[in-house]
Design an enzyme around this catalytic site. Structure first.
Site, PDB file in Angstrom:
ATOM      1  N   HIS A   5    -107.977  25.661  45.635  1.00  0.00           N
ATOM      2  CA  HIS A   5    -109.615  25.850  45.604  1.00  0.00           C
ATOM      3  C   HIS A   5    -109.980  26.414  44.909  1.00  0.00           C
ATOM      4  CE1 HIS A   5    -112.470  27.906  48.014  1.00  0.00           C
ATOM      5  NE2 HIS A   5    -112.303  26.862  49.012  1.00  0.00           N
ATOM      6  N   ASP A  25    -107.666  23.047  54.767  1.00  0.00           N
ATOM      7  CA  ASP A  25    -107.281  21.444  55.577  1.00  0.00           C
ATOM      8  C   ASP A  25    -106.110  21.260  55.739  1.00  0.00           C
ATOM      9  OD1 ASP A  25    -110.486  20.845  53.872  1.00  0.00           O
ATOM     10  OD2 ASP A  25    -110.980  20.402  55.642  1.00  0.00           O
TER      11      ASP A  25
END
Ligand code: SDX
Length: 429
Positions: free
Chosen positions: A306, A363
């Site tokens: 991320h 996700d």
């Protein structure tokens, strides 16, 4: 701590004020840098660049903190529902009972699509990716609902917000029904938001359909967790497109396209496709982790890493716990969930991932829940759209209302050819 920073260049001095956010984040105010020094900054992907001041969402990537309008995501996940969280993001405060009921009723009464929108769905091939339909239909809403349209008119904005929140679930369900050749199921005003969506997705006109309350509860949780995430790729797209003062439908349609990418919201589909590949191949999780580390292999571990979180994504933590509960209830033992947990364990014990602070993101586990609900893989990013919509709306509104907003237009460093004269085609090499 000093409240300014000095840049010395070519005998010139630029004093940049240091701006401080609510949680003591600091930024150099370089708005006068070019005028003062002729310099611009260079920052591909805006890794070090703040584009706005925002009061919507706070993320501390090092601590793994996420708050919507100051409320910790863990508390909203436990106590709130998606319509209340959407109101909070869009209006800035938790609603009173009356405010919430009005918001809920307004959304319920805008869920129908105009009947002359239906040919739009027929125009797509049956195997069209539903994200293409979502983006096209959202932009098309601006042509079917032209009566409240002006991004400078507060009443028009309010109606457009109700219409977007209400109609995108209907668009999503119609796109799904089209893909499986089933009749469209219309929204029911007697149903709450999540139940209504599930009913439009899975009911058939031939018989009654009972929404599973546990599925509705799990979907509500996922929608809350996806609702906003400060200046991510798709939100920045909504702000940039909106800064040209185009209508909100066009700005949201652009955000949907940005979210579709596998580096962004499309990762939830990519994760399950990878888990299926691992399940059906002779390779084990360790070999896929090895591929993810190999610079000569374009494969990256989907659902991992991320830009902001250098700690476990707080949303992934909540989703993993929910996955355990929902998947065992809906499908029993899911081999893909076992593979995902093994993949996480292998990666998190590997120096490559540890050194780069690569953790599961929102996700990594969400697609497994969508799959257990019976959704096809290409609908997973569509569910991300429905969750992120109130965040996009809140950020768009903040942009429109911000007196500092100017049309977004980054600079560049030009490193192409120097000046040269035109050469007639007969004289070219
Ligand atoms: C979302 O921004 C948001 O807030 C997004 C989001 C939201 O709610 O809006 O949180 C939603 O989009 C989550 C991310 C979903 N995407 C994926 O899961 C795709 C896989 N992840 C990566 O592609 C990557 O981690 C990104 C795109 C998420 C972040 O990319 P960055 O910040 O540009 O990081 P990078 O590519 O520069 O990576 C730094 C290093 C590199 O290695 P080195 O050059 O240092 O050797 O980490 C490596 C990368 O190769 N790396 C990975 C990896 N992610 C980063 N290596 C293997 N597998 C991965 N998944």
């Amino acid at each position: 701590m000093s409240d300014s920073a000095r840049i010395e260049f070519d005998g010139q001095t630029f004093e940049a004020e240091v701006l401080t956010g609510t949680e003591d984040e600091r930024a150099l105010d370089i708005r006068k840098l070019r005028a003062s020094t002729g310099l611009i900054t260079y920052d591909p992907g805006y890794v070090n660049t703040g584009s706005v001041r925002s009061a919507v969402t706070f993320i501390d990537g090092e601590q793994g903190i996420l708050r919507y309008r100051g409320y910790p995501i863990e508390q909203l996940a436990e106590h709130s529902d998606f319509i209340e969280t959407s109101y909070l993001l869009i209006h800035g405060e938790l609603p009173t009972t009356e405010q919430l009921e009005t918001f809920r009723q307004q959304i319920i009464h805008h869920t129908l699509l105009r009947e002359d929108m239906r040919p739009l769905f027929d125009a797509f091939p049956r195997d069209a990716h539903p994200m293409a339909i979502m983006s096209a239909a959202t932009s098309a809403l601006s042509t079917f609902y032209q009566d409240h349209y002006d991004p400078r008119d507060p009443d028009d904005i309010q109606v457009s917000i109700y219409r977007l929140m209400a109609k995108l679930p209907t668009v999503a369900a119609f796109a799904y029904k089209k893909s499986i050749g089933q009749p469209y199921v219309y929204p029911q005003n007697s149903m709450r938001f999540t139940e209504n969506f599930l009913h439009m997705m899975f009911a058939v006109p031939a018989e009654p359909y009972q929404v599973d309350p546990e599925v509705a509860e799990a979907l509500t949780l996922l929608l809350i967790l996806h609702a906003d995430h400060e200046q991510n790729c798709s939100t920045s797209t909504v702000r940039l497109v909106g800064s040209s003062q185009v209508n909100i439908y066009a700005a949201i349609a652009a955000g949907i396209s940005a979210l579709w990418g596998p580096l962004h919201g499309g990762a939830n589909q990519d994760v399950v496709e990878t888990l299926l590949e691992i399940r059906d191949s002779d390779s084990d999780t360790a070999s896929f982790v090895a591929r993810a580390k190999d610079k000569n292999d374009p494969f990256r571990l989907p659902g991992f890493g991320h830009r902001v979180y250098k700690n476990y994504d707080p949303r992934a933590k909540i989703i993993k716990e929910a996955a355990d509960r929902v998947i065992s209830k809906l499908v029993g033992d899911d081999p893909l969930f076992a593979i995902a947990r093994e993949l996480e364990d292998v990666a998190l014990s590997d120096d490559y991932f540890v050194e780069r602070k690569l953790y599961p993101n929102v996700d990594f586990y969400s697609g497994l829940i969508y799959r257990a609900m019976g959704l096809p893989l290409d609908m997973f990013p569509v569910l991300f759209v429905l969750g992120r919509l109130p965040g996009w709306i809140a950020q768009w509104r903040e942009m429109i209302d911000d007196p500092e907003t100017r049309i977004g237009r980054p600079r560049q460093i030009y490193d192409g050819a120097g000046e040269r004269d035109y050469v007639a085609i007969g004289d070219r090499g």
